[in-house]
Enzyme design. Structure first.
Site: not given
Length: 525
Positions: A25, A155
C-alpha cells in the site's frame, strides 16, 4: 519516568512488537512504482507465510479495478492460510463506500484514515472536530455491521501533537470513552505523515499518549524525510508502542518508510525485543520487491545491500580468521546470506586466501603472491574483481611466468579518431634489445599487431605467426565491469597455437595473449 528509567524498564519487560508491512500500500506510493495484481499476490504470500509478518496493508480502497482484483486474490489466499485477519486495507471516512469496497473483496479489516491534526480537519475537510468525530463513529459502526474490525489512523498525528494537542485528545477521548462495541477500535495508528519528527519528539508525544491512554494499543507509522524513520520507530517502541509499520527496502511516499530489515535487526540486537519475523527470509523478500518495483537497493543498504557482508580490507579478512575479530551480531547467515571477501587492490593476501578456500583451491605461498599481485593490478583497472573471476586469474597466472619472458611490452599507445584509421605506437624488448614501431589498422588491436609484424620483419627478419581465430568471453557473474578473456589461435609450424589473455580491457587482454604466444615461439627457437 526519565529516559534512562524507560530504557531499563524496556529491557526488563522484553516486549513483543507487532510488525505491520505496508509495502503493497504505502510502498506502492513510491514514484514510478505500480504493482500488478499477481505481483501483489506473490509478495503478500511471501510476507505472510515465509517472512511471517503479523499484518500486511495491501491497498487503498476504491483506487482501481486492478486494485480490487489484487485485494480479492490476496484475501482469498490469506483465508486459505488462516491469515485473513492479517490482511488490512486503507479506507476513508466516506459514508460507507470504503467499507463496502473492502467487504466486496472479502476483507475483514479496515485501517480507517481520520484526521489527526486540527489543520487537516478544518482546512482539508472543512469540518469542526465534533462533526468529524461524528462521521468517524458512524463509519466505525457501519464497518462493524459489515463484519469488519477497525484500526484507526490519525493522519498527521505528529503535527497534531505539535500544533493542536487538545484536538488530538478531543478525538481520542471521544473514540475511547464510548463503551459500545459497535464503536470499538482495535488499534490506534499514529503516523508521522510528513516525516517531521525526531526521536526526542517521538518519546515526548508517545509518553503523553501512553499516560492518558495506558490501555490502548498504539502503532507507529514513520516516514523517512529526515532519514530518521528507523530511529523514530525505535523511540516509539521505547515509549510504549506495541506495533510498528515498515516496508520492504524502505519503499514509500517521498523518502519512503522505515525499512523492515533494519527495524527488525535493531529491535532484536539493540533492544532485545521479540517479533515474529523470520530473518532468514529478509534478503529473499528484498530481492523480490526490488524486482517487482524496479527500485534498486543501494549496495550499502544495511542487511540487504549487495556489499554489506563483504570485507574489502585485507586486515579485516585476516581478523576474521583470528577469532572473528571483525564480526558483530549481524551474521550474514542469519539473514540467508554469506560473508564475502572482495578481491581488488585493497584486498591483500588474507582476502585471496578466503576466496581460494571458498573455491577449494590450494596454492603455494609463491603462487598466492603472484595471484595477489595480479589481482592488485586488475583492481586498479576495474571497480572490483569477483569471485567468479578468480579461477580465470589463477589459471592465467600459473600458466605464464612473467619472469621468463624474452619478449616484453615496454610501452604502447593505441588511439581511435573520427574519420581516421586506428593507430598504434609500440616499444618492445626482444632478448634484451628494444625496438619501436607504429602502424594503422582496421582496429586498435589490428594496428598493434601490424606494428609488431613490422618490427619482426624489419629488425629480426622473421615471420610473425598469422592469426587463425579470435574469441572474446566474459567470465560468468553478470557484472557490467567484468574481466574480459581473449583466446587467440595462431597458425604455427603447420599446427595451431592457442594463448589466452585476461584483463578488464578487451584490447589489453588481446595484447597479453599475443605476448604469451611470442614468448612460446621464442622459447622454441
Amino acid at each position: 519516568m526519565g529516559t534512562a528509567q524507560q530504557i531499563n524498564a524496556y529491557h526488563r519487560t522484553l516486549p513483543f512488537i507487532e510488525i505491520m508491512d505496508s509495502t503493497l500500500r504505502d510502498g506502492e506510493q513510491t514514484s514510478t512504482v505500480s504493482f500488478l495484481p499477481h505481483e501483489k499476490l506473490v509478495m503478500a504470500r511471501k510476507l505472510l507465510k515465509a517472512v511471517n509478518v503479523d499484518r500486511i496493508e495491501v491497498a487503498s480502497a476504491r483506487v482501481s479495478d486492478g486494485e480490487k482484483e489484487a485485494v480479492t486474490m490476496i484475501c482469498k489466499a490469506a483465508q486459505q492460510m488462516g491469515r485473513l485477519d492479517s490482511v488490512e486495507v486503507l479506507g476513508f471516512v466516506d459514508g460507507g463506500k470504503s467499507v463496502d469496497w473492502i467487504a466486496d473483496c472479502g476483507g475483514k479489516v479496515i485501517n480507517l484514515l481520520a484526521k489527526g491534526s486540527l489543520k487537516h480537519c478544518t482546512q482539508q475537510l472543512h469540518k469542526t472536530p465534533e462533526e468529524h468525530i461524528s462521521d468517524i463513529k458512524n463509519e466505525i459502526a457501519y464497518a462493524h455491521e459489515k463484519g469488519l474490525s477497525v484500526n484507526l489512523y490519525l493522519e498527521d498525528w505528529s503535527n497534531g501533537m505539535k500544533d493542536s494537542p487538545e484536538y488530538v485528545y478531543q478525538v481520542m477521548d471521544a473514540l475511547t470513552s464510548d463503551p459500545l462495541p459497535l464503536t470499538s477500535i482495535k488499534r490506534f495508528m499514529l503516523p508521522d505523515t510528513l516525516g517531521v519528527m525526531n526521536p526526542l519528539q517521538v518519546i515526548e508525544y508517545f509518553r503523553k499518549m501512553m499516560k492518558r491512554y495506558p490501555q490502548i494499543h498504539f502503532d507507529f507509522h514513520a516516514h523517512n524525510d529526515y532519514d530518521l524513520a528507523v530511529s523514530n520507530s525505535l523511540a516509539a517502541v521505547l515509549s510504549g508502542a506495541k506495533g510498528l509499520h515498515v516496508t520492504v527496502n524502505g519503499l514509500g511516499e517521498r523518502c519512503g518508510n522505515a525499512p523492515m530489515a533494519s527495524v527488525q535487526a535493531i529491535l532484536k540486537d539493540q533492544f532485545h525485543a521479540k517479533t515474529n519475523i523470520n530473518e532468514s527470509q529478509l534478503n529473499d523478500i528484498s530481492r523480490m520487491v526490488e524486482s517487482f518495483s524496479g527500485i534498486g537497493v543501494a549496495p550499502n543498504q544495511p542487511i540487504v545491500g549487495e556489499y554489506v557482508f563483504t570485507q574489502v580490507a585485507g586486515v579485516h579478512a585476516d581478523g576474521d580468521s583470528k577469532d572473528k575479530l571483525y564480526y558483530n551480531e549481524l551474521i550474514p547467515e542469519r539473514f540467508g546470506r554469506k560473508r564475502e571477501y572482495a578481491l581488488g587492490k585493497n584486498s591483500g593476501k588474507a582476502n585471496i586466501l578466503k576466496n581460494l578456500e571458498e573455491l577449494g583451491l590450494e596454492l603455494t605461498p609463491e603462487q598466492t603472491r603472484r595471484v595477489t599481485e595480479r589481482i592488485t593490478e586488475l583492481g586498479d583497472k576495474k571497480e572490483i574483481v569477483t569471485q567468479e573471476d578468480l579461477p580465470y586469474i589463477v589459471s592465467d597466472v600459473l600458466k605464464h611466468d612473467v619472469s621468463d619472458d624474452r619478449v616484453k611490452l615496454i610501452s604502447y599507445v593505441v588511439n581511435t579518431s573520427y574519420g581516421l584509421k586506428p593507430g598504434a605506437n609500440i616499444r618492445v624488448e626482444i632478448n634484451g634489445k628494444q625496438y619501436e614501431a607504429g602502424a594503422t589498422g582496421d582496429g586498435q588491436y589490428d594496428a598493434f599487431v601490424k606494428a609488431l609484424r613490422y618490427i619482426y620483419k624489419k629488425y629480426l627478419n622473421r615471420t610473425f605467426p598469422s592469426l587463425a581465430n579470435y574469441q572474446v568471453s566474459i567470465p560468468p557473474g553478470g557484472r557490467t565491469d567484468a574481466l574480459v578473456q581473449t583466446v587467440i589461435s595462431w597458425n604455427y609450424h603447420d599446427g595451431i597455437l592457442r594463448t589466452r589473455g585476461l584483463d578488464a580491457d578487451q584490447t589489453e587482454a588481446a595484447i597479453k595473449a599475443t605476448f604469451k604466444m611470442l614468448n612460446i615461439v621464442e622459447m622454441n627457437l
